[in-house]
Every structure is written in structure tokens, then in C-alpha cells.
Design an enzyme around this catalytic site. Structure first.
Site: not given
Ligand SMILES: Cc1ncc(C[n+]2csc(CCOP(=O)(O)OP(=O)(O)O)c2C)c(N)n1
Ligand SMILES: [Mg+2]
Lengths: 318, 339
Positions: B71, B140
Site C-alpha cells: 500500500e 476493518h
Molecule cells: C494491509 C492490508 N492490505 C490488504 C488487506 C486485504 N487482504 C486480506 S487477506 C489478503 C491477502 C493476503 O495474502 P497472503 O499474505 O498471501 O495471505 P493468505 O491469504 O494467502 O494466507 C488481503 C489482500 C489487508 N487485510 N491488509
């Protein structure tokens, strides 16, 4: 500990996570769980293998996909279920829900709603260990998506220059929501990023609990002997969408099938029989025991009360 | 695709808030090649709330960019692109995550025009969404508009209807200053009339959402529908409420607010955000400064409780203003007697 006991504990955690998630998905579909719910299905071996190598006074840092970490660390199933069902008996009085479970008793610093938000907290745990001079260690769980956030790079460097007893356990499930890792990183081998920071790193099969356990143990020896942080990239795959409401249609069939054929719970089951000496009948009985325990916990959570408004505003809010 | 499906009858065409936003972006991207969209899952997935659906097909990968979860850096990249001639629309999934981009917004974007003696411009729009009501819990569900309201150099837009969302977003994209465009997660599916012909809503121009003579309610975003339904309930008891939506908090339509308050002699401000350090407190102080002699009672504030948003749905509800709280505040204000 005998082999039998060792594999029994491992399988207990693997199977508990599996059944816990399946039950919660059902409760979600019934409308009893609300908000975001990110199942750990398909990744169980990472939490279980890594936590099996830890001492009871070590720390872990969890993520939004955190139920597996909490259970593998010895979390209380009843409190977890009460939490995700928003009940007072939950870890956080039902005020946090799935994404905000922390457990002081097991050194679980907590799940996190902010992707990458927990990584620096793990560095802080490493720092407090280093200042106190104890032989504790920290495992920071995070996934490929979080590895693209700036805090990861900064934290790798801090852990390196301060020689911290921290394991970066990168659960590379190849997706951040629906964004495949190929689109978010020029190399799919994320462990390579560690080298530039002078951090030991390796990639392993994250679906094989034995491999995860052994590699974590090795990395912990490095950490505890004061030789600094270690990054372990555990390759894995979700067995479904990003959260309960995501059908995950974008996940290619062949790749999903491949990882399904390497199901971490089935793999663990084979170890339980081949190395733990369990008979098929014994495993079945054991599985029924676990299922019953979770069934009982679900009933407990369903029937327990919500926190009252009075108590919330008068005693909890500060 | 949302645009092509619309009926011919433009006058009372009804569409959703998220479709109105989508139309605004479509139109502005067609109109101006320098407008582009960037954020997590905005391209292939069309955004978490479908606001950017169809853009990838229409404009391609160069102008509809999926980002990693970076971000701070991709927002900063938006700021840099804006400085160098583009008009980026950067999406941050939840306003809760805008705390990760604060340096780029507060120290970079908001200061750039100032530090270049007015020669440098940062025509960026940061689209994000806030608010509670879904059981999404503490990280959130926040309402953080006050953070941006506080910073000179930023504009802050918070639309409450599909009509306003479209007209304001089009203006925000054409604006030469950085704009924080804050949507509400509970409004995306709300429907309202949106004409098919092009229109703009000037930033800084509020609107009277309901005319009344006894008391003025000032609120914004998802508190507008709630204030309007409270006003209807109060009307049944003979209390005639005027509801004002400033639509943009910066610039703030002071004249609209003052004219209304001078007419009704009573004001209640309703915000979802926590009370402490909120925009409502600032608006109350402005009213007290500029219209003190007109007031029959102290300006009342109905705001969120000073607590993180709880996961439990009942407690979540108890933490933010409900219709009954608004009704109570209106009655209390009208019953105020000195001494
Ligand atoms: C700082 C932030 N950006 C975006 C999100 C929205 N979001 C929640 S889970 C996710 C994906 C996360 O991917 P990863 O780190 O690979 O974890 P996984 O879900 O694969 O376990 C996103 C973009 C968030 N919660 N926090
Ligand atoms: Mg991932």
C-alpha cells in the site's frame, strides 16, 4: 517422547485443524458465523510441523488465516469456537472474531487483520528475548502476499542486524486473495529474498509435516545458538478460495489436484501408521475422539451467552 | 459491465452506488487518457465491491493495474505519477489500511503544492471505504475521516447516495489536488436515481436532503439514510427536521450549514466515527462561533462510542449511532431550557 506419542500429537493437531475448519465453514453457511473467515485447509502441516519443534516458552505470530497456528500451539478449541461465534466465553469475549484471536497462555501473539501487520511484532518478541538473554525463539507465520509489504523487508533487515532468534515462516500458498504469486513477484522462490539481507533461507515442501518439523528444528538450533534469523519458505496451496465466500474459481484445476494429492492431513495419517505404529482401527477411533471433542465444543459455544452491553461499556471499554 | 445494460429512460434510471462509481470512472477514463486505476484486485477481480468491474476489458492492463499488497509504495507511486502528469485513482481496500499510506498522503501528496510554491500539482484520488455494520471487527470497520480532515492540502469527500457518488467522483478525478474519496461498505448496494446524461457535483457544495424548519441534522455517508429515517419518525410526532449532507468535509459548505441553523435555531450533528477528535466536534465549534446568537440550545453530537468496533453484531450496533439515538438527541435539543 516415544515415536508413538510424537506422531499421535502431530496427527491430533492436523486432524483437529481440519475438523475445526470444516465445522466452522458449516456454521458460517448456516449464518452463525459472520464477518471474514479464512480457512487453513491444505496448509495444516506448516503450523503443526513448526509448532511441534517449539518449546512451551517460545512465541508465534499468526495471520488472518490463523486458526491452524492457534490450534497447533495448543490453543483452547472451546474458546476459539466461542470467539468465532461472537460469545463471551471466547478468547476476546467475542469482540475480535476469527481474525483477532491471540492466546497469551501459549505465546501466540495473535492473528491479524492487517496483512503483514504481525511481522514487526515478531521482531519485537525476538528483541525482548535478546535483551533478556533467554533461549526462547519466535516463529512468524505469514504468506506470500505479506512478503510484498514493506514491513517484511524492514523486518528481515532488523532481525539480521540484531541477530534475533526469529524464524520467518513464509507460507507460500501462491495466492494473495485471487492474485497469483507470478503476478505479484518476479520470482516465485521467495526465500531468495533473504540472501540480500544476510539471512539464512531455504524452501521446503510445506505439505509434509515431517519436513516442516525437521527444518524448523534445524532453524531453531541456528536461532538459539545466537546465529540469527532464518527464513523458511514452505510451499503449499489453499484447498479452496481465499475465504468462505470465495469459490476460488481462478485456481487452476491441475494445480489444485496436485496439491490435493499431497494433502497434509493424509500425509500425516500415513506417518502416524508407518512411523507411529498406529493401526487403521486405532486411527479411526482417534479421529472419532477428535470429532466428538469438537462437536462438544461447538455445542458449548452455540449455547453460551453473548457479552452484555452493560459489561462491555462498563468493564471492558477503557 | 454496468453501463451498457442501462435503460434508455434516463430521467428515473435507478442504479446502485457501486454502479454509479463505476460509471464515473468509466466516463473519466474514456474522456482522459491520463486517468488510470491502481489497487489490489481492481483489474481481474473488478474490486472487492465491484466498483472497478469491466474496466480491465475496456482499458487494458496499462491503465487498470493490479498491485501486490504494497500500500505505501503503490500509493506513493500514484502520488509520483500525479506529479508527473497522470490522474491516478488509487484504491485502498479498507480505510483501516490507509494508516499504512499516511506518509505518502500526509507528508508527500498534501504538501507538494505548498512546497513547490503552487507550481506542482498532485491530482490523485484515493478511493477507499469505511464504516461498520458487517461484523468485520476492529481492523476493518473504522471511520477515519477525521485523520484526513485534519491535514491541510487534502480534500475529503464522503458521498451518501448513488447520485452524489457519481457526480462527486467525476469532480474529484478532475480536481488538481489530492482527494480522499471515502465510500461506505453498507452503501454499495443501495440504489438511487442517477441520470444517464453527464453531470458533476462541485466539491464543497452540500445538499439539503430533507427540508424542515424545527431543527437541523448535519451528517454524512451512511448516517444520512439513518438520519432521514429518524426524521420521518420525528415527523410523525410533529417535529420537522432538516437534514443537511455536506457531501464533502473538505471543503466544507459552511454557508449551507449556517443558513439552515440560523433558520431552525437548533443543530444536531451525527457521525459514525468515534466522538473523540471527530469532524462533528469541529463543525459544532464552527456553528457555535458563527451562529451563536441564533442557537436556542447547545449543538448536540451523536457519534460512535470511543471504542474499537467489536465483532459481536449486537455490540457493534451499540457502538455506533442508531435511529433511536438520533431521535433522542433531537428531542433533548428541542426541550433544552436555560437554567
Ligand atoms: C494491509 C492490508 N492490505 C490488504 C488487506 C486485504 N487482504 C486480506 S487477506 C489478503 C491477502 C493476503 O495474502 P497472503 O499474505 O498471501 O495471505 P493468505 O491469504 O494467502 O494466507 C488481503 C489482500 C489487508 N487485510 N491488509
Ligand atoms: Mg498467500
Amino acid at each position: 517422547m516415544s515415536f508413538r506419542e510424537f506422531w499421535r500429537d502431530i496427527y491430533k493437531n492436523l486432524y483437529t485443524i481440519r475438523v475445526f475448519e470444516k465445522n466452522c465453514i458449516r456454521l458460517y453457511r448456516q449464518g452463525l458465523i459472520v464477518g471474514y473467515f479464512h480457512p487453513y485447509l491444505g496448509e495444516e502441516a506448516i503450523a503443526v510441523g513448526a509448532c511441534a519443534a517449539l518449546r512451551s516458552d517460545d512465541y508465534i505470530v499468526s495471520t488472518h488465516r490463523g486458526h491452524g497456528h492457534c490450534i497447533a500451539r495448543g490453543g483452547d478449541i472451546r474458546k476459539m469456537l466461542a470467539e468465532v461465534l461472537a460469545k463471551e466465553a471466547g478468547y476476546c469475549y467475542g469482540l475480535g472474531g476469527s481474525m483477532h484471536i491471540a492466546d497469551v497462555a501459549t505465546g501466540n501473539i495473535g492473528a491479524n487483520g492487517i496483512v503483514g501487520g504481525g511481522i514487526p511484532l515478531g521482531i519485537g518478541a525476538g528483541l525482548s528475548i535478546s535483551i533478556r538473554g533467554t533461549e526462547q525463539a519466535v516463529v512468524i507465520f505469514f504468506s506470500d502476499g505479506a512478503s510484498n509489504n514493506g514491513v517484511f523487508a524492514e523486518s528481515l533487515n532488523l532481525a539480521a542486524i540484531w541477530n534475533l532468534p526469529v524464524i520467518f515462516m513464509l507460507e507460500n500458498n501462491h495466492y494473495a486473495v485471487s492474485t497469483p504469486i507470478e503476478e505479484a513477484s518476479r520470482t516465485e522462490d521467495l526465500y531468495k529474498r533473504a540472501e540480500g539481507y544476510g539471512v539464512f533461507a531455504t524452501a521446503i515442501d510445506g505439505n509434509d509435516v515431517k519436513v516442516v518439523y525437521e527444518k524448523t528444528k534445524e532453524a531453531l538450533e541456528v536461532c538459539r545458538s545466537g546465529r540469527g534469523p532464518f527464513l523458511v519458505e514452505a510451499k503449499t496451496y489453499r484447498q479452496g478460495g481465499h475465504h468462505v465466500n470465495d469459490p476460488g474459481k481462478y485456481m487452476p484445476r491441475e494445480k489444485l489436484d496436485y496439491y490435493m494429492s499431497k494433502d497434509p492431513v493424509q500425509t500425516g495419517r500415513k506417518y502416524l501408521i508407518n512411523e507411529g505404529g498406529f493401526s487403521e482401527d486405532e486411527v479411526k477411533r482417534f479421529e472419532t475422539e477428535i470429532e466428538n471433542e469438537i462437536k462438544e465444543a461447538v455445542e458449548f459455544a452455540k449455547n453460551s451467552p453473548e457479552l452484555s452491553e452493560e459489561k462491555y461499556f462498563n468493564e471492558i471499554v477503557i | 459491465m454496468t453501463i451498457s445494460e442501462k435503460k434508455e429512460n434516463s430521467e428515473n434510471r435507478v442504479i446502485m452506488y457501486r454502479e454509479a462509481l463505476n460509471e464515473a470512472i468509466m466516463e473519466e477514463m474514456k474522456n482522459d487518457d491520463t486517468v488510470f486505476v491502481m489497487g489490489e484486485g481492481v483489474a481481474e477481480r473488478g474490486g472487492s465491491y465491484k466498483v472497478t468491474a469491466g474496466l480491465l476489458d475496456e482499458f487494458g492492463k496499462k491503465r487498470v493495474i493490479d498491485t501486490p499488497i504494497s500500500e505505501a509504495s503503490f500509493t506513493g507511486a500514484g502520488v509520483g505519477a500525479a506529479i508527473t502528469g497522470m490522474r491516478p485513482i488509487v484504491e485502498i481496500l479498507f480505510i483501516d489500511f490507509t494508516v499504512l499510506i499516511m506518509d505518502q498522503i500526509v507528508n508527500q501528496a498534501a504538501k507538494y503544492k505548498f512546497m513547490t510554491g503552487g507550481k506542482g500539482r498532485v491530482p490523485i484520488v484515493v478511493r477507499t471505504q469505511g464504516g461498520s455494520g458487517n461484523g468485520l471487527a476492529a481492523q476493518h470497520s473504522q471511520s477515519l475521516e477525521a485523520w484526513f480532515y485534519h491535514i491541510p492540502g487534502l480534500k475529503v469527500v464522503m458521498p451518501s447516495t448513488p447520485y452524489d457518488a457519481k457526480g462527486l467522483l467525476k469532480s474529484a478525478i478532475r480536481d488538481d489536488d489530492p482527494v480522499m474519496f471515502i465510500e461506505h461498505k453498507l452503501l454499495y448496494m443501495k440504489k438511487g436515481e442517477v441520470p444517464e446524461s453527464e453531470y458533476f457535483i462541485e466539491l464543497g457544495r452540500g445538499e439539503i436532503k430533507r427540508k424542515g424548519k424545527d431543527i437541523t441534522i448535519i451528517s454524512w455517508s451512511n448516517m444520512i439514510p439513518r438520519s432521514l429515517s429518524a426524521a420521518e419518525r420525528l415527523a410523525e410526532e410533529g417535529i420537522d427536521v432538516e437534514v443537511i449532507d455536506p457531501r464533502t468535509l473538505v471543503p466544507l459548505d459552511r454557508k449551507l450549514i449556517m443558513d439552515s441553523v440560523k433558520k431552525t435555531r437548533n443543530a444536531v450533528i451525527v457521525q459514525e466515527a468515534v466522538r473523540r477528535g471527530g469532524v462533528a466536534s469541529d463543525i459544532a465549534s464552527i456553528i457555535q462561533e458563527e451562529a451563536f446568537e441564533s442557537l436556542d440550545a447547545p449543538v448536540a453530537i451523536v457519534a460512535g462510542k470511543n471504542t474499537p468496533i467489536p465483532f459481536n453484531l449486537r455490540l457493534e450496533k451499540a457502538s455506533i449511532p442508531q435511529e433511536k439515538d438520533i431521535i433522542l438527541a433531537v428531542k433533548k435539543t428541542l426541550n433544552f431550557k436555560i437554567g
